[in-house]
Design a protein around this motif. Structure first.
Motif, PDB file in Angstrom:
ATOM      1  N   LEU A 143       0.824  -1.206   0.000  1.00  0.00           N
ATOM      2  CA  LEU A 143       0.000   0.000   0.000  1.00  0.00           C
ATOM      3  C   LEU A 143       0.862   1.261   0.000  1.00  0.00           C
ATOM      4  O   LEU A 143       0.531   2.252  -0.671  1.00  0.00           O
ATOM      5  CB  LEU A 143      -0.931  -0.004   1.211  1.00  0.00           C
ATOM      6  CG  LEU A 143      -2.042  -1.061   1.203  1.00  0.00           C
ATOM      7  CD1 LEU A 143      -2.793  -1.076   2.524  1.00  0.00           C
ATOM      8  CD2 LEU A 143      -3.010  -0.828   0.046  1.00  0.00           C
ATOM      9  N   LEU A 144       1.974   1.230   0.718  1.00  0.00           N
ATOM     10  CA  LEU A 144       2.867   2.387   0.743  1.00  0.00           C
ATOM     11  C   LEU A 144       3.476   2.637  -0.627  1.00  0.00           C
ATOM     12  O   LEU A 144       3.684   3.785  -1.029  1.00  0.00           O
ATOM     13  CB  LEU A 144       3.972   2.186   1.781  1.00  0.00           C
ATOM     14  CG  LEU A 144       3.559   2.341   3.252  1.00  0.00           C
ATOM     15  CD1 LEU A 144       4.687   1.904   4.179  1.00  0.00           C
ATOM     16  CD2 LEU A 144       3.156   3.780   3.555  1.00  0.00           C
ATOM     17  N   ARG A 145       3.784   1.581  -1.359  1.00  0.00           N
ATOM     18  CA  ARG A 145       4.346   1.743  -2.700  1.00  0.00           C
ATOM     19  C   ARG A 145       3.318   2.312  -3.665  1.00  0.00           C
ATOM     20  O   ARG A 145       3.662   3.061  -4.586  1.00  0.00           O
ATOM     21  CB  ARG A 145       4.862   0.392  -3.212  1.00  0.00           C
ATOM     22  CG  ARG A 145       6.133  -0.074  -2.524  1.00  0.00           C
ATOM     23  CD  ARG A 145       6.531  -1.452  -2.988  1.00  0.00           C
ATOM     24  NE  ARG A 145       7.729  -1.938  -2.299  1.00  0.00           N
ATOM     25  CZ  ARG A 145       8.209  -3.170  -2.389  1.00  0.00           C
ATOM     26  NH1 ARG A 145       7.584  -4.055  -3.169  1.00  0.00           N
ATOM     27  NH2 ARG A 145       9.297  -3.524  -1.734  1.00  0.00           N
ATOM     28  N   LEU A 146       2.053   1.948  -3.478  1.00  0.00           N
ATOM     29  CA  LEU A 146       1.003   2.442  -4.364  1.00  0.00           C
ATOM     30  C   LEU A 146       0.663   3.904  -4.086  1.00  0.00           C
ATOM     31  O   LEU A 146       0.276   4.644  -4.992  1.00  0.00           O
ATOM     32  CB  LEU A 146      -0.260   1.594  -4.204  1.00  0.00           C
ATOM     33  CG  LEU A 146      -0.278   0.211  -4.845  1.00  0.00           C
ATOM     34  CD1 LEU A 146      -1.591  -0.494  -4.497  1.00  0.00           C
ATOM     35  CD2 LEU A 146      -0.117   0.305  -6.353  1.00  0.00           C
ATOM     36  N   ALA A 147       0.785   4.314  -2.844  1.00  0.00           N
ATOM     37  CA  ALA A 147       0.357   5.656  -2.454  1.00  0.00           C
ATOM     38  C   ALA A 147       1.396   6.705  -2.839  1.00  0.00           C
ATOM     39  O   ALA A 147       2.597   6.427  -2.843  1.00  0.00           O
ATOM     40  CB  ALA A 147       0.123   5.701  -0.944  1.00  0.00           C
ATOM     41  N   PRO A 148       0.951   7.918  -3.175  1.00  0.00           N
ATOM     42  CA  PRO A 148       1.905   9.016  -3.390  1.00  0.00           C
ATOM     43  C   PRO A 148       2.694   9.263  -2.105  1.00  0.00           C
ATOM     44  O   PRO A 148       2.108   9.323  -1.024  1.00  0.00           O
ATOM     45  CB  PRO A 148       1.003  10.209  -3.727  1.00  0.00           C
ATOM     46  CG  PRO A 148      -0.300   9.618  -4.147  1.00  0.00           C
ATOM     47  CD  PRO A 148      -0.441   8.347  -3.384  1.00  0.00           C
ATOM     48  N   THR A 149       3.998   9.402  -2.239  1.00  0.00           N
ATOM     49  CA  THR A 149       4.848   9.599  -1.063  1.00  0.00           C
ATOM     50  C   THR A 149       4.966  11.087  -0.753  1.00  0.00           C
ATOM     51  O   THR A 149       5.429  11.858  -1.599  1.00  0.00           O
ATOM     52  CB  THR A 149       6.254   9.027  -1.303  1.00  0.00           C
ATOM     53  OG1 THR A 149       6.147   7.633  -1.597  1.00  0.00           O
ATOM     54  CG2 THR A 149       7.126   9.207  -0.064  1.00  0.00           C
ATOM     55  N   PRO A 150       4.558  11.519   0.444  1.00  0.00           N
ATOM     56  CA  PRO A 150       4.696  12.930   0.791  1.00  0.00           C
ATOM     57  C   PRO A 150       6.167  13.344   0.863  1.00  0.00           C
ATOM     58  O   PRO A 150       7.041  12.530   1.146  1.00  0.00           O
ATOM     59  CB  PRO A 150       4.043  13.031   2.175  1.00  0.00           C
ATOM     60  CG  PRO A 150       3.167  11.817   2.279  1.00  0.00           C
ATOM     61  CD  PRO A 150       3.880  10.756   1.498  1.00  0.00           C
ATOM     62  N   ASP A 151       6.426  14.617   0.604  1.00  0.00           N
ATOM     63  CA  ASP A 151       7.768  15.147   0.829  1.00  0.00           C
ATOM     64  C   ASP A 151       8.065  15.185   2.318  1.00  0.00           C
ATOM     65  O   ASP A 151       9.192  14.935   2.743  1.00  0.00           O
ATOM     66  CB  ASP A 151       7.881  16.552   0.228  1.00  0.00           C
ATOM     67  CG  ASP A 151       7.725  16.528  -1.280  1.00  0.00           C
ATOM     68  OD1 ASP A 151       8.665  16.086  -1.960  1.00  0.00           O
ATOM     69  OD2 ASP A 151       6.660  16.921  -1.770  1.00  0.00           O
ATOM     70  N   ILE A 152       7.046  15.508   3.105  1.00  0.00           N
ATOM     71  CA  ILE A 152       7.162  15.477   4.562  1.00  0.00           C
ATOM     72  C   ILE A 152       5.901  14.822   5.112  1.00  0.00           C
ATOM     73  O   ILE A 152       4.792  15.277   4.840  1.00  0.00           O
ATOM     74  CB  ILE A 152       7.284  16.880   5.180  1.00  0.00           C
ATOM     75  CG1 ILE A 152       8.268  17.758   4.416  1.00  0.00           C
ATOM     76  CG2 ILE A 152       7.695  16.784   6.647  1.00  0.00           C
ATOM     77  CD1 ILE A 152       8.263  19.207   4.856  1.00  0.00           C
ATOM     78  N   ALA A 153       6.067  13.762   5.876  1.00  0.00           N
ATOM     79  CA  ALA A 153       4.953  13.105   6.545  1.00  0.00           C
ATOM     80  C   ALA A 153       5.132  13.324   8.048  1.00  0.00           C
ATOM     81  O   ALA A 153       5.855  12.583   8.711  1.00  0.00           O
ATOM     82  CB  ALA A 153       4.914  11.615   6.212  1.00  0.00           C
ATOM     83  N   TYR A 154       4.508  14.361   8.557  1.00  0.00           N
ATOM     84  CA  TYR A 154       4.636  14.672   9.979  1.00  0.00           C
ATOM     85  C   TYR A 154       3.867  13.650  10.810  1.00  0.00           C
ATOM     86  O   TYR A 154       2.690  13.380  10.553  1.00  0.00           O
ATOM     87  CB  TYR A 154       4.078  16.055  10.284  1.00  0.00           C
ATOM     88  CG  TYR A 154       4.862  17.213   9.707  1.00  0.00           C
ATOM     89  CD1 TYR A 154       6.147  17.511  10.163  1.00  0.00           C
ATOM     90  CD2 TYR A 154       4.307  18.022   8.719  1.00  0.00           C
ATOM     91  CE1 TYR A 154       6.856  18.588   9.641  1.00  0.00           C
ATOM     92  CE2 TYR A 154       5.009  19.097   8.202  1.00  0.00           C
ATOM     93  CZ  TYR A 154       6.285  19.369   8.662  1.00  0.00           C
ATOM     94  OH  TYR A 154       6.978  20.437   8.144  1.00  0.00           O
ATOM     95  N   LEU A 155       4.538  13.104  11.821  1.00  0.00           N
ATOM     96  CA  LEU A 155       3.885  12.261  12.816  1.00  0.00           C
ATOM     97  C   LEU A 155       3.974  12.991  14.149  1.00  0.00           C
ATOM     98  O   LEU A 155       5.044  13.059  14.754  1.00  0.00           O
ATOM     99  CB  LEU A 155       4.564  10.886  12.899  1.00  0.00           C
ATOM    100  CG  LEU A 155       4.069   9.943  14.002  1.00  0.00           C
ATOM    101  CD1 LEU A 155       2.565   9.715  13.895  1.00  0.00           C
ATOM    102  CD2 LEU A 155       4.821   8.615  13.955  1.00  0.00           C
ATOM    103  N   LEU A 156       2.871  13.566  14.589  1.00  0.00           N
ATOM    104  CA  LEU A 156       2.865  14.324  15.828  1.00  0.00           C
ATOM    105  C   LEU A 156       2.737  13.365  17.001  1.00  0.00           C
ATOM    106  O   LEU A 156       1.698  12.720  17.185  1.00  0.00           O
ATOM    107  CB  LEU A 156       1.717  15.340  15.841  1.00  0.00           C
ATOM    108  CG  LEU A 156       2.016  16.714  15.240  1.00  0.00           C
ATOM    109  CD1 LEU A 156       2.490  16.610  13.798  1.00  0.00           C
ATOM    110  CD2 LEU A 156       0.801  17.627  15.342  1.00  0.00           C
TER     111      LEU A 156
END
Length: 235
Positions: A143-156
């Protein structure tokens, strides 16, 4: 920006009560002060396939209360905290549909030539529900490979007890497990940036510092986000 031809794609994830909405508002305000074009999207509202149908079926099958918990007014929801194997199996096709929908939504958002696209939640919030076993890890990677990868994926990040006090909706045991599940995704997604807990201003500073790394030297020199005039933003 990340490049001359595409917008910076940003996502915010984290347990309920981690302060995502507050930080999205503050970042949005800073970007507007910088005269950047920003598109804001909510994963559940703009991406998820058949959200009302899924919510209605979940409520009928699992029960629980609906709404948003507040300090002094807790509710007892029963949706994403229910993780029986049969529920994961039933949800799996929807996870794939959500990823395909996400690809379409990101493409459409980019056609308006924005500088930044901000997502309130992302596919990580769905993938975190997939069990951390062999089959689950394979599904997560796919699923991660299929999804567009964010430039920044913030995990708060947030203390589960404090977050639950802010948004009293789920049992504390589930909130602790959900937090651990998010951290487990970091090994699969290098783009995830963990933002340590702190005051609103401290967390905002971490977010802005990471954001600046994705701007070109000319943009960074001409206009910095680090010391703009303070501004109140209403939801």
């Amino acid at each position: 920006m990340a490049s001359d031809s595409r917008p910076i794609l940003i996502s915010f994830s984290g347990i309920d009560g981690s302060g995502k909405s507050t930080q999205i508002e503050r970042l949005h305000s800073r970007l507007l002060q910088r005269q950047l074009r920003v598109v804001r999207l909510a994963f559940w509202d703009n991406v998820v396939v058949l959200p009302r149908f899924r919510s209605k079926i979940t409520h009928r099958v699992l029960g629980g209360e609906q709404g948003i918990g507040e300090p002094g007014k807790p509710i007892r929801r029963n949706d994403k905290n229910a993780r029986g194997w049969y529920l994961i199996l039933a949800r799996s096709p929807f996870f794939l549909l959500d990823v395909l929908s996400l690809r379409r939504v990101v493409r459409q958002a980019a056609t308006g030539n924005p500088d930044v696209i901000i997502f309130d939640r992302y596919i990580y919030d769905q993938i975190a529900h997939i069990p951390d076993n062999l089959a689950g890890r394979l599904a997560r990677r796919w699923l991660l490979r299929l999804a567009p990868t964010p430039d920044i994926a913030y995990l708060l990040d947030a203390d589960p007890e404090i977050a639950t006090a802010r948004k009293p909706e789920y049992p504390i045991e589930f909130v602790r497990k959900y937090r651990d599940d998010y951290f487990g995704l970091c090994a699969l997604a290098d783009e995830i940036v963990i933002i340590a807990p702190g005051s609103i201003e401290t967390v905002e500073g971490q977010i802005l510092s990471e954001f600046e790394k994705h701007f070109s030297p000319s943009q960074r020199n001409s206009s910095s986000l680090s010391n703009p005039r303070p501004q109140r933003v209403s939801a």
